[in-house]
Design a protein around this motif. Structure first.
Motif, short mmCIF file in Angstrom:
data_model
loop_
_atom_site.label_atom_id
_atom_site.label_comp_id
_atom_site.label_asym_id
_atom_site.label_seq_id
_atom_site.Cartn_x
_atom_site.Cartn_y
_atom_site.Cartn_z
N ASN A 139 -20.63 18.17 -68.54
CA ASN A 139 -21.56 17.78 -69.60
C ASN A 139 -22.73 16.97 -69.05
OD1 ASN A 139 -20.78 18.32 -72.71
ND2 ASN A 139 -18.94 18.36 -71.44
N ALA A 151 -23.32 17.65 -74.25
CA ALA A 151 -24.52 17.59 -73.41
C ALA A 151 -25.74 17.08 -74.19
CB ALA A 151 -24.81 18.97 -72.82
N ALA A 193 -26.45 18.44 -69.38
CA ALA A 193 -27.46 17.61 -70.06
C ALA A 193 -28.72 17.44 -69.22
CB ALA A 193 -26.86 16.24 -70.38
N THR A 230 -19.42 22.41 -73.13
CA THR A 230 -20.54 21.49 -72.90
C THR A 230 -21.05 20.93 -74.22
OG1 THR A 230 -22.06 23.38 -72.87
CG2 THR A 230 -21.24 22.61 -70.74
N ARG A 280 -27.85 13.78 -73.26
CA ARG A 280 -29.26 13.91 -72.91
C ARG A 280 -30.12 12.91 -73.70
NH1 ARG A 280 -29.86 18.73 -74.46
NH2 ARG A 280 -29.14 19.68 -72.51
#
Length: 399
Positions: free
Chosen positions: A297, A390, A301, A387, A394
């Protein structure tokens, strides 16, 4: 690693004796979890000529036919012919199963953080780690699998070898096999396939020339990107010249003896613990899966191009004793900040891992061969390959 280097990783097919053992152990685990998700399993398998031994500690309410599961697994792999020296229909199956040690169970059932308090049962804080040790998880944006390319290609070659055996494309193939890919890297980017090795068990009447021709056309060419292969690429097919005797008849197999094949092909560190045959309270398995999930992840990201996470536990303690991050210089933010994000958005306590990655369901035999990580070939991704955090990471990182 230097700016220019060659790195090799290997994979094995499901008919390799160690992988036969892994699949039997995980098939037994799956059968128990299907009826008793809370079952405790530490199941080891030994296979050799004409027999399989299943031993370990199992505490469960489920009633499973271990002999039947072992035979079905062996037959499903393709060992159905006595001429192979190992046949699921006729091999002996021995069992030596005991219950989990009460000394271990009490640490899992009641973590040190809550021991003596009223907290119990399935409370996240109540489950202690099933053992001490350290686990590593890793991800890289080098491949769609978020895996290092040498191990990703080795696994794909091995799966292709099994596919053309099972679908009858090459009728002379037998279940055992190994693959290996050596890639040249410049600045940690793969630029050339230096060496490719494919070894496959085969019927006695298949010639080496025919096998080599078929392995190149049916296995290597469909898998390895053409831009990586040129006239300088060395291709070895059955380099001993003959591979008729294979599987457990040629070499004994043991659960947990292919831990580098199971993970990242040696590209990054390994804590030393095996996965197969262990229920998810064993952090050798669940901790490594969680570290992979978190690392993947982070990379998905865009916070780093590569990310290795080490997590460590003490037996009977829920909270990990350490959490370490290494982005190999590719991080967009500092590794300390990444570690802080991990502590905020991921819960590394065993019960939380089991909950978040949905680890109490049967799913383990499917990853017992061809790697536990990067399994984009499976119809449903395992929880540790998703994921889904992510975007949150981010935004939190300000990327």
């Amino acid at each position: 690693m230097s700016d220019s280097f060659i790195f090799s990783s290997e994979s094995v097919t499901e008919g390799h004796p160690d992988k036969v053992a892994d699949q039997i152990s995980d098939a037994i685990l799956d059968a128990i979890l299907a009826d008793d998700p809370m079952g405790r399993v530490a199941c080891e398998t030994l296979v050799s000529t004409g027999f399989a031994v299943i031993a370990g500690e199992i505490t469960t309410k489920a009633v499973v036919d271990i002999q039947k599961i072992a035979r079905e697994t062996i037959n499903g792999i393709g060992y159905t012919n006595a001429d192979y020296g190992f046949d699921g229909n006729s091999c002996a199956v021995f069992t030596a199963i005991d219950e989990q040690s009460g000394d271990i169970a009490q640490g899992v059932d009641s973590a040190i953080e809550v021991r003596g308090s009223s907290v119990s049962g399935e409370d996240i804080a109540s489950t202690g780690a099933g053992d001490q040790g350290m686990m590593f998880g890793y991800a890289t944006n080098e491949t769609p699998e978020f895996m290092p390319m040498p191990i990703a290609l080795s696994h794909t070659l091995a799966r292709q070898l099994a596919k053309i055996r099972k679908d009858g494309t090459l009728s002379y193939l037998r279940p055992d096999g190994k693959t290996q890919v050596s890639l040249r890297y410049d600045n940690r980017k793969a630029v050339h396939a230096d060496t490719i090795v494919v070894s496959t068990q085969h019927d006695p009447d298949a010639s080496l020339e025919k096998i080599r021709e078929d392995m190149i056309s049916q296995v290597i060419t469909p898998v390895v990107p053409a831009n990586l292969i040129d006239k300088d690429t060395r291709i070895f097919v059955n380099p001993t010249g003959r591979f008729v005797k294979g599987g457990p008849a040629a070499d004994s197999g043991l659960t947990g003896r292919k831990i580098i094949v199971d993970t990242y092909g040696g590209w990054v560190s390994h804590g030393g613990g095996a996965f197969s045959g262990k229920d998810p309270t064993k952090v050798d398995r669940s901790g490594a899966y969680m570290a992979r999930y978190a690392a993947k992840n982070i990379v998905a990201a865009g916070i780093a191009d590569e990310c290795q996470i080490q997590v460590a536990y003490a037996i009977g303690v829920a909270e990990p004793v350490s959490l370490n991050v290494n982005t190999f210089g590719t991080g967009k933010i500092g590794e300390g900040k990444i570690a802080a994000l991990l502590r905020e958005y991921f819960d590394f306590r065993p019960a939380a891992i089991i909950r978040d990655l949905d680890l109490r369901k049967p799913q383990y035999k499917a990853v017992a061969a061809y790697g536990h990580m990067g399994r984009i070939d499976l119809p449903e991704l395992p929880g540790w390959e998703k994921t889904d955090r992510a975007d949150t990471l981010r935004k939190a990182a300000g990327i």
